[in-house]
Design a protein around this motif. Structure first.
Motif, PDB file in Angstrom:
ATOM      1  N   MET A 286       0.841  -1.189   0.000  1.00  0.00           N
ATOM      2  CA  MET A 286       0.000   0.000   0.000  1.00  0.00           C
ATOM      3  C   MET A 286       0.881   1.246   0.000  1.00  0.00           C
ATOM      4  O   MET A 286       1.804   1.361   0.796  1.00  0.00           O
ATOM      5  N   ILE A 287       0.590   2.134  -0.885  1.00  0.00           N
ATOM      6  CA  ILE A 287       1.379   3.349  -1.022  1.00  0.00           C
ATOM      7  C   ILE A 287       1.134   4.293   0.165  1.00  0.00           C
ATOM      8  O   ILE A 287       0.020   4.426   0.651  1.00  0.00           O
ATOM      9  N   THR A 288       2.209   4.915   0.630  1.00  0.00           N
ATOM     10  CA  THR A 288       2.140   5.843   1.751  1.00  0.00           C
ATOM     11  C   THR A 288       2.410   7.249   1.230  1.00  0.00           C
ATOM     12  O   THR A 288       3.500   7.532   0.736  1.00  0.00           O
ATOM     13  N   TRP A 289       1.413   8.102   1.309  1.00  0.00           N
ATOM     14  CA  TRP A 289       1.521   9.483   0.832  1.00  0.00           C
ATOM     15  C   TRP A 289       2.132  10.355   1.910  1.00  0.00           C
ATOM     16  O   TRP A 289       1.956  10.072   3.080  1.00  0.00           O
ATOM     17  N   PRO A 290       2.854  11.410   1.575  1.00  0.00           N
ATOM     18  CA  PRO A 290       3.123  11.965   0.259  1.00  0.00           C
ATOM     19  C   PRO A 290       4.198  11.182  -0.477  1.00  0.00           C
ATOM     20  O   PRO A 290       4.899  10.366   0.116  1.00  0.00           O
ATOM     21  N   CYS A 291       4.323  11.491  -1.766  1.00  0.00           N
ATOM     22  CA  CYS A 291       5.273  10.824  -2.646  1.00  0.00           C
ATOM     23  C   CYS A 291       5.984  11.854  -3.519  1.00  0.00           C
ATOM     24  O   CYS A 291       5.617  13.022  -3.521  1.00  0.00           O
ATOM     25  N   VAL A 292       6.975  11.376  -4.236  1.00  0.00           N
ATOM     26  CA  VAL A 292       7.601  12.192  -5.275  1.00  0.00           C
ATOM     27  C   VAL A 292       7.633  11.384  -6.560  1.00  0.00           C
ATOM     28  O   VAL A 292       7.745  10.160  -6.539  1.00  0.00           O
ATOM     29  N   LEU A 293       7.527  12.092  -7.645  1.00  0.00           N
ATOM     30  CA  LEU A 293       7.676  11.499  -8.970  1.00  0.00           C
ATOM     31  C   LEU A 293       9.074  11.819  -9.458  1.00  0.00           C
ATOM     32  O   LEU A 293       9.470  12.984  -9.511  1.00  0.00           O
ATOM     33  N   LYS A 294       9.838  10.787  -9.761  1.00  0.00           N
ATOM     34  CA  LYS A 294      11.204  10.925 -10.281  1.00  0.00           C
ATOM     35  C   LYS A 294      11.166  10.525 -11.742  1.00  0.00           C
ATOM     36  O   LYS A 294      10.952   9.365 -12.084  1.00  0.00           O
ATOM     37  N   LEU A 295      11.332  11.530 -12.601  1.00  0.00           N
ATOM     38  CA  LEU A 295      11.349  11.269 -14.034  1.00  0.00           C
ATOM     39  C   LEU A 295      12.733  10.784 -14.436  1.00  0.00           C
ATOM     40  O   LEU A 295      13.743  11.356 -14.017  1.00  0.00           O
ATOM     41  N   ASP A 296      12.786   9.746 -15.234  1.00  0.00           N
ATOM     42  CA  ASP A 296      14.049   9.164 -15.673  1.00  0.00           C
ATOM     43  C   ASP A 296      14.877  10.202 -16.428  1.00  0.00           C
ATOM     44  O   ASP A 296      14.363  10.895 -17.308  1.00  0.00           O
ATOM     45  N   GLY A 297      16.142  10.333 -16.049  1.00  0.00           N
ATOM     46  CA  GLY A 297      17.041  11.238 -16.739  1.00  0.00           C
ATOM     47  C   GLY A 297      16.902  12.700 -16.351  1.00  0.00           C
ATOM     48  O   GLY A 297      17.487  13.566 -16.988  1.00  0.00           O
ATOM     49  N   ASP A 298      16.134  12.995 -15.313  1.00  0.00           N
ATOM     50  CA  ASP A 298      15.908  14.375 -14.888  1.00  0.00           C
ATOM     51  C   ASP A 298      16.086  14.457 -13.375  1.00  0.00           C
ATOM     52  O   ASP A 298      15.586  13.605 -12.639  1.00  0.00           O
ATOM     53  N   ASP A 299      16.796  15.482 -12.902  1.00  0.00           N
ATOM     54  CA  ASP A 299      17.007  15.637 -11.462  1.00  0.00           C
ATOM     55  C   ASP A 299      15.816  16.274 -10.762  1.00  0.00           C
ATOM     56  O   ASP A 299      15.714  16.225  -9.537  1.00  0.00           O
ATOM     57  N   GLU A 300      14.918  16.891 -11.508  1.00  0.00           N
ATOM     58  CA  GLU A 300      13.772  17.537 -10.891  1.00  0.00           C
ATOM     59  C   GLU A 300      12.797  16.494 -10.351  1.00  0.00           C
ATOM     60  O   GLU A 300      12.518  15.480 -11.007  1.00  0.00           O
ATOM     61  N   LEU A 301      12.276  16.731  -9.154  1.00  0.00           N
ATOM     62  CA  LEU A 301      11.287  15.862  -8.537  1.00  0.00           C
ATOM     63  C   LEU A 301       9.955  16.596  -8.487  1.00  0.00           C
ATOM     64  O   LEU A 301       9.911  17.817  -8.343  1.00  0.00           O
ATOM     65  N   VAL A 302       8.863  15.848  -8.586  1.00  0.00           N
ATOM     66  CA  VAL A 302       7.529  16.422  -8.502  1.00  0.00           C
ATOM     67  C   VAL A 302       6.883  15.916  -7.218  1.00  0.00           C
ATOM     68  O   VAL A 302       6.728  14.705  -7.033  1.00  0.00           O
ATOM     69  N   TYR A 303       6.526  16.845  -6.331  1.00  0.00           N
ATOM     70  CA  TYR A 303       5.880  16.489  -5.066  1.00  0.00           C
ATOM     71  C   TYR A 303       4.430  16.101  -5.324  1.00  0.00           C
ATOM     72  O   TYR A 303       3.699  16.797  -6.034  1.00  0.00           O
ATOM     73  N   LEU A 304       4.019  14.994  -4.732  1.00  0.00           N
ATOM     74  CA  LEU A 304       2.648  14.480  -4.889  1.00  0.00           C
ATOM     75  C   LEU A 304       2.061  14.223  -3.504  1.00  0.00           C
ATOM     76  O   LEU A 304       2.587  13.400  -2.765  1.00  0.00           O
ATOM     77  N   ASP A 305       0.958  14.894  -3.172  1.00  0.00           N
ATOM     78  CA  ASP A 305       0.378  14.686  -1.855  1.00  0.00           C
ATOM     79  C   ASP A 305      -0.845  13.775  -1.855  1.00  0.00           C
ATOM     80  O   ASP A 305      -1.390  13.454  -0.802  1.00  0.00           O
ATOM     81  N   SER A 306      -1.269  13.323  -3.055  1.00  0.00           N
ATOM     82  CA  SER A 306      -2.462  12.479  -3.142  1.00  0.00           C
ATOM     83  C   SER A 306      -2.528  11.789  -4.509  1.00  0.00           C
ATOM     84  O   SER A 306      -1.860  12.219  -5.454  1.00  0.00           O
ATOM     85  N   PRO A 307      -3.372  10.759  -4.618  1.00  0.00           N
ATOM     86  CA  PRO A 307      -3.567  10.128  -5.930  1.00  0.00           C
ATOM     87  C   PRO A 307      -4.121  11.123  -6.960  1.00  0.00           C
ATOM     88  O   PRO A 307      -3.770  11.059  -8.135  1.00  0.00           O
TER      89      PRO A 307
END
Length: 105
Positions: free
Chosen positions: A1-22
């Motif tokens: 089961m996923i535990t929020w919050p999460c980050v999205l890590k795009l392949d080949g990019d150092d920038e992360l995207v913060y995700l607080d919900s589905p």
């Protein structure tokens, strides 16, 4: 089961995207071109692959990879360096969840 919050890590990019919900995940992924090597990292360090389901919704498939605090901290340091916003020496966290929540600001 996923535990929020999460980050999205795009392949080949150092920038992360913060995700607080589905809901936020779905909004971000509609706006981005994501690939099979992109991963979502939850508050416990568990990694998930993005996958489109047959009804065109987005699903997260657990991967065997789990990142520890140091690995998540390194990702955040790279992210902050790419944004040129924070002195890297000052980046320290006591948990993966705290590290991810730091991106919410």
């Amino acid at each position: 089961m996923i535990t929020w919050p999460c980050v999205l890590k795009l392949d080949g990019d150092d920038e992360l995207v913060y995700l607080d919900s589905p809901k936020k995940l779905n909004i971000e992924c509609q706006a981005l071109i994501w690939g099979e090597d992109d991963v979502v990292i939850d508050a416990k360090g568990q990694c998930y692959a993005l996958q489109a389901s047959t009804d065109h919704s987005l699903e997260l498939r657990p991967l065997p990879q789990t990142l520890n605090l140091q690995e998540v901290t390194t990702l955040i340091q790279k992210h902050e360096f790419s944004q040129a916003q924070t002195c890297l020496i000052k980046i320290h966290f006591s948990s993966v969840q705290q590290a991810i929540e730091a991106l919410s600001h």
